[in-house]
Write an enzyme that holds these catalytic residues in place. Structure first.
Site, PDB file in Angstrom:
ATOM      1  N   SER A   1     -39.361  -1.704  75.443  1.00 54.35           N
ATOM      2  CA  SER A   1     -38.642  -2.530  76.415  1.00 54.35           C
ATOM      3  C   SER A   1     -37.734  -3.566  75.764  1.00 54.35           C
ATOM      4  O   SER A   1     -36.556  -3.688  76.095  1.00 54.35           O
ATOM      5  CB  SER A   1     -39.657  -3.227  77.326  1.00 54.35           C
ATOM      6  OG  SER A   1     -39.029  -4.089  78.237  1.00 54.35           O
TER       7      SER A   1
ATOM      8  N   SER B   1     -33.546  -3.995  75.606  1.00 50.26           N
ATOM      9  CA  SER B   1     -32.812  -5.201  76.012  1.00 50.26           C
ATOM     10  C   SER B   1     -31.943  -5.735  74.887  1.00 50.26           C
ATOM     11  O   SER B   1     -30.825  -6.212  75.120  1.00 50.26           O
ATOM     12  CB  SER B   1     -33.791  -6.278  76.481  1.00 50.26           C
ATOM     13  OG  SER B   1     -34.446  -5.891  77.672  1.00 50.26           O
TER      14      SER B   1
ATOM     15  N   GLY C   1     -34.291  -1.803  84.038  1.00 47.02           N
ATOM     16  CA  GLY C   1     -34.690  -3.210  84.018  1.00 47.02           C
ATOM     17  C   GLY C   1     -34.426  -3.863  82.684  1.00 47.02           C
ATOM     18  O   GLY C   1     -34.017  -5.035  82.618  1.00 47.02           O
ATOM     19  N   ASP C   2     -34.646  -3.119  81.607  1.00 53.03           N
ATOM     20  CA  ASP C   2     -34.373  -3.653  80.269  1.00 53.03           C
ATOM     21  C   ASP C   2     -32.884  -3.939  80.091  1.00 53.03           C
ATOM     22  O   ASP C   2     -32.500  -4.948  79.501  1.00 53.03           O
ATOM     23  CB  ASP C   2     -34.831  -2.659  79.199  1.00 53.03           C
ATOM     24  CG  ASP C   2     -36.298  -2.306  79.314  1.00 53.03           C
ATOM     25  OD1 ASP C   2     -37.080  -3.150  79.784  1.00 53.03           O
ATOM     26  OD2 ASP C   2     -36.662  -1.173  78.932  1.00 53.03           O
ATOM     27  N   ALA C   3     -32.055  -3.022  80.583  1.00 57.79           N
ATOM     28  CA  ALA C   3     -30.606  -3.215  80.495  1.00 57.79           C
ATOM     29  C   ALA C   3     -30.180  -4.426  81.312  1.00 57.79           C
ATOM     30  O   ALA C   3     -29.286  -5.179  80.902  1.00 57.79           O
ATOM     31  CB  ALA C   3     -29.873  -1.964  80.968  1.00 57.79           C
TER      32      ALA C   3
END
Length: 350
Positions: free
Chosen positions: A65, A69, A303-305
């Site tokens: 994760s 990011s 979500g990480d992006a």
């Protein structure tokens, strides 16, 4: 950017993602996995990694994760002429997969600084995608062996950070290191972001997660994690808006800035709750997501992006609405690709 604060610092469990797309649920059923699930591997899952590795069309992608990011923030910053402004810490094995991860970060321009574990191989994560939904099962291996001495020997990196970000997943590697990082951010008034990361962490590691949460200026969760947090606080079935407010009002060690709690919910509006420390007043705003310009391919890494896009703009002094819109843009790009991968060129403009 503050000339004395040179980068975004991120720490998590680095993994090599082994991603496959399937036409049915047979693999999920074989290994007792569920759509949308993120779990740690048990002995019954170990044969899965070799099986996936040998499948035609499988992809091997730098993952975990926090690494997603970091790569996402780097993509945005590099496109805005701010290359080499993301630093990533974690633990990998002394093996070919670890070397592949290190080289992948070098190729993209992320500054990697790793503890090298000599006993276990680099962690891997099985990503099984069926009809645009994914199940993830991580064999952390060396990723859960981060040595706090590595952190202590590299404290100058934290001192030079404009933003510090950690995932809840890092609890499985070194909870004391996570708490020390959060405390350092509070003591030195460096913005600190924390991702709740997974339902199982809220269910089984809540003491460690809530201790880290006290230091967080920015808290990220998806709808499942937010619901699990709500359940832990006696708010089972409560609207996500109310749970966002509860997250925003959670005890905060650094009162120099408000806490911003951000809940993503697939294609539904992003919920953002902001609370000045010690106040009962919470400002709540929801941000609509535009329709995708292409087909939905893979929700893995969305979500990480979002987090990476958000922090790429926060580092440059943007306001929260701009940061949210950058996160929405990049997550939309990622879900139209397999794995956490980005377009050749960034088309987003403030």
């Amino acid at each position: 950017m503050d000339a004395q604060k040179k980068h975004i610092f991120m720490i998590c469990n680095p993994l090599l993602d082994i991603s496959v797309e399937c036409n049915d649920n047979s693999l999920l059923e074989k290994y007792a996995l569920q759509h949308g699930q993120a779990i740690l591997a048990g002995p019954e899952h170990m044969p899965m990694y070799d099986e996936l590795w040998g499948m035609e069309g499988r992809l091997a992608i730098p993952g975990g994760s926090g690494m997603n990011s970091a790569r996402a923030a780097n993509f945005m910053l590099k496109a805005q002429d701010h290359a080499n402004h993301v630093t990533y810490f974690g633990s990998i094995g002394n093996c070919n997969k670890g070397e592949s991860l290190k080289q992948a970060l070098v190729d993209e321009g992320v500054i990697g600084n790793f503890h090298i574990d000599t006993e276990l191989p680099t962690g891997t994560c099985a990503c099984i995608i069926v009809k645009n939904e994914r199940a993830m099962c991580a064999n952390l291996a060396a990723a859960c062996k981060y040595n706090i001495d590595h952190l202590h020997n590299n404290m100058d990196t934290l001192r030079a950070a404009s933003i510090i970000y950690a995932t809840g997943f890092f609890i499985t590697s070194n909870a004391p290191a996570l708490h020390e990082i959060g405390q350092f951010a509070s003591d030195n008034n460096i913005p600190f972001g924390l991702n709740l990361s997974a339902v199982f962490l809220i269910q089984f590691e809540f003491a460690n997660l809530s201790k880290a949460l006290e230091h967080a200026d920015y808290v990220f969760a998806n709808e499942d994690e937010a619901a699990a947090f709500g359940t832990s606080q006696g708010m089972e079935g409560a609207p996500l808006q109310d749970i966002a407010k509860a997250l925003a009002k959670w005890t905060k060690s650094n009162t120099a800035r408000p806490r911003v709690a951000i809940i993503t919910y697939g294609a539904k509006p992003v919920i953002v709750a902001t609370c000045v420390a010690g106040s009962e007043e919470v400002d709540l705003i929801e941000y609509e997501l535009p329709a995708l310009t292409g087909p939905l391919v893979d929700t893995n890494g969305a979500g990480d992006a979002f987090v990476g896009g958000f922090f790429s703009q926060l580092m440059q002094g943007a306001d929260i609405p701009t940061c949210i819109k950058a996160g929405i843009y990049l997550s939309a790009e990622v879900v139209q690709r397999s794995g956490c991968n980005f377009p050749e060129q960034m088309t987003w403009k403030q």
